[in-house]
Enzyme design. Structure first.
Site, PDB file in Angstrom:
ATOM      1  N   GLU A 196       0.845  -1.209   0.000  1.00 17.41           N
ATOM      2  CA  GLU A 196       0.000   0.000   0.000  1.00 17.41           C
ATOM      3  C   GLU A 196       0.876   1.254   0.000  1.00 17.41           C
ATOM      4  OE1 GLU A 196      -3.210  -0.154   2.913  1.00 17.41           O
ATOM      5  OE2 GLU A 196      -4.039  -1.947   1.968  1.00 17.41           O
ATOM      6  N   GLU A 223      -4.602  -8.892  -0.046  1.00 27.68           N
ATOM      7  CA  GLU A 223      -5.351  -8.692   1.203  1.00 27.68           C
ATOM      8  C   GLU A 223      -6.821  -8.610   0.815  1.00 27.68           C
ATOM      9  OE1 GLU A 223      -4.083  -5.585   3.955  1.00 27.68           O
ATOM     10  OE2 GLU A 223      -1.997  -5.875   3.327  1.00 27.68           O
TER      11      GLU A 223
HETATM   12  O1  AHR Z   1      -4.756  -5.882   7.335  1.00 28.17           O
HETATM   13  C1  AHR Z   1      -4.708  -4.677   8.032  1.00 28.17           C
HETATM   14  C2  AHR Z   1      -4.118  -3.542   7.205  1.00 28.17           C
HETATM   15  O2  AHR Z   1      -4.972  -3.257   6.136  1.00 28.17           O
HETATM   16  C3  AHR Z   1      -2.799  -3.817   6.530  1.00 28.17           C
HETATM   17  O3  AHR Z   1      -1.725  -3.593   7.386  1.00 28.17           O
HETATM   18  C4  AHR Z   1      -2.799  -2.833   5.401  1.00 28.17           C
HETATM   19  O4  AHR Z   1      -2.038  -3.272   4.301  1.00 28.17           O
HETATM   20  C5  AHR Z   1      -4.272  -2.668   5.065  1.00 28.17           C
HETATM   21  O5  AHR Z   1      -4.636  -1.367   4.936  1.00 28.17           O
END
Ligand code: AHR
Length: 493
Positions: free
Chosen positions: A180, A299
């Site tokens: 990110e 994610e």
């Molecule tokens: O999974 C929690 C957070 O969500 C992670 O650290 C980040 O990559 C995302 O915004």
């Protein structure tokens, strides 16, 4: 009511469902790593080298095909050297992102580092996926991490690894170049990140990083600007997108309390994943090719309002979340030619985890049951599957009440289907092939409400039950209870 109809076109192959699509994510956040996976060698719980045996057993049974670590936002503040060498000599550091307002969580002990992570991957038979630090690190640090992990010949870092107990290389294939980076990973604009990615990936490749994952965005424009600036698509193997549903979008209620509108809105939000994969694919095909660059949804999952930084992003894991996950996995199967890997967030205790723990026990969540039910798809060939069903209006778009996908493998055809209806059983006809030899089915959550969630005491109640499968004019027919998920194994004659 007219039965819903699923048509499985076994002659129309999409692609192999990469095992890496059934991957997980473990960050130094709350009780995921510390407490959930790692308790240390002196803990009274049974461990293998400090790693909880009960959690490992659950994860091994499920199949964790690749595991991403150490973050998340944590990755771009992490310096890998802090986590190698004798544990008692490792420095303690602030956890910049997941302080959680609690003193004990604020300090990162670095007890769990590269060697411990690779050991965990060995125990659960997962491919390690390491995310390098771009935000506050440099290419030198990243390439040295690759050398430490992967070099076979007699270099200083390979010797250091041997001194730390691992004479053989760890053979880490997957290397994330930041996380990110448009946000917590350094606040880059896409052009600046493209320049950084090029520099990092160039040096990481030289030391043996086989497959690189670049940070992408659910915003197609961000991806286009990144790819246009990259100019070296050969350095890139996967472009990542992250998709959480629940807290960040419309009002979907909480993990366990929602009205009818909120119930359906979560499904609508979860359906964005497929559209965002398509939009990332369109950007890739403009500047490179989706034959060469896969999409890593590294994610994904439900994130409800009660999961906050203060409580280590913990939330209950309900049947609704699990049924939503089934639809996302169907969408990945439909896009098996585009999605190269995916990581449900996060493995233990955090967000849409598959295992929860307390001081003494580890138990599976309803989402664990869905991934388990979907495991026959892993490595099989996804085939075109269409669904004719009713749709429910939401504030976002219409949600089909039935979701499905299918794969062809050595054992025949495997079809997964879910009923998202809040309160109606649905009769579903499944047209698979002319030469059906036999079929059997399993169903999840037949006796549960969508807000039910697993606890240490009731987790066994969420196991799959047998589902009656009848045949009518060559089609399979099943009755799907409301908010349930089913798997049908279909043999050829
Ligand atoms: O999974 C929690 C957070 O969500 C992670 O650290 C980040 O990559 C995302 O915004």
């Amino acid at each position: 009511m007219t039965p819903d109809t699923i048509r499985v076109r076994t002659s129309e192959e999409i692609d192999r469902v990469n095992p890496e699509i059934h991957g997980h994510f473990a960050e130094h956040l709350g009780r995921c790593v510390y407490g959930g996976l790692w308790v240390g060698e002196d803990d009274p719980l049974p461990t293998t080298d400090g790693i909880r045996e009960d959690t490992v057993e659950r994860l091994s049974d499920l199949g964790v095909h690749q595991l991403r670590w150490p973050g998340g936002c944590f990755a771009d503040a992490y310096h890998w050297r802090d986590g190698v060498g004798p544990r008692e000599e490792r420095p303690t550091r602030p956890n910049d992102f997941w302080a959680q307002g609690r003193e004990e969580a604020f300090v990162e002990s670095n007890a769990f580092g590269t060697e411990e992570f690779v050991r965990l991957c060995e125990l659960v038979d997962a491919e390690p996926f390491l995310a390098a630090n771009v935000g506050s690190g440099d290419p030198q640090e990243a390439k040295e991490w690759v050398e430490y992990c992967n070099r076979e010949d007699d270099t200083a870092l390979a010797r250091e690894r041997a001194e730390n107990g691992s004479p053989d290389p760890h053979d880490v294939t997957y290397w994330g170049v930041g996380n990110e980076n448009w946000g917590c990973g350094g606040q880059f604009d896409p052009e600046t990140y493209a320049n950084e990615f090029r520099r990092f990936a160039h040096y990481m490749r030289l030391r043996g990083a086989e497959e690189t994952i670049a940070c992408g965005h659910v915003d197609e424009d961000w991806n286009r600007r990144f790819l246009a600036q990259l100019t070296e698509p050969d350095l890139l193997d996967h472009l990542s997108i992250h998709r959480y549903f629940g807290r960040w979008d419309g009002d979907c209620g909480s993990a366990t309390e929602f009205d009818d509108e909120q119930y359906y809105l979560l499904f609508a939000e979860s359906l964005k994943v497929g559209r965002q994969v398509d939009s990332a694919a369109a950007a890739i095909d403009t500047y490179a090719s989706t034959d060469d660059v896969g999409i890593a949804v590294d994610e994904w999952g439900a994130w409800h309002p009660e999961a906050t930084s203060e409580n280590g992003l913990e939330q209950e894991n309900s049947v609704r979340d699990a049924v939503a996950a089934a639809g996302v996995l169907d969408d990945f199967n439909h896009r098996a030619d585009l999605v190269s890997m995916a990581n449900l967030a996060q493995t233990v205790n955090v967000l849409q985890c598959v295992v929860q723990t307390d001081e003494e026990a580890a138990w599976p969540t309803p989402t664990y049951r869905v991934l388990d039910l979907y495991s026959p798809h892993v490595g099989a060939t996804a085939v075109r599957t269409s669904v004719e069903t009713e749709e429910v209006e939401t504030d976002l778009w219409e949600v089909p009440l039935v979701s499905a996908s299918a794969t062809d493998g050595d054992e025949g055809t495997y079809v997964t289907l879910s009923n998202r209806s809040l309160d109606e059983e649905r009769t579903v006809r499944v047209a698979v092939r002319d030469d059906i030899g036999g079929a059997s089915g399993e169903v999840l959550f037949a006796d549960h409400d969508p807000s039910d969630y697993s606890t240490r005491g009731n987790a066994a109640e969420f196991e799959a039950a047998d589902l009656d499968v009848t045949t009518e004019d060559g089609d399979l027919v099943v009755d799907l209870p409301p908010n349930s998920v089913a798997g049908l194994s279909v043999e050829s004659a």
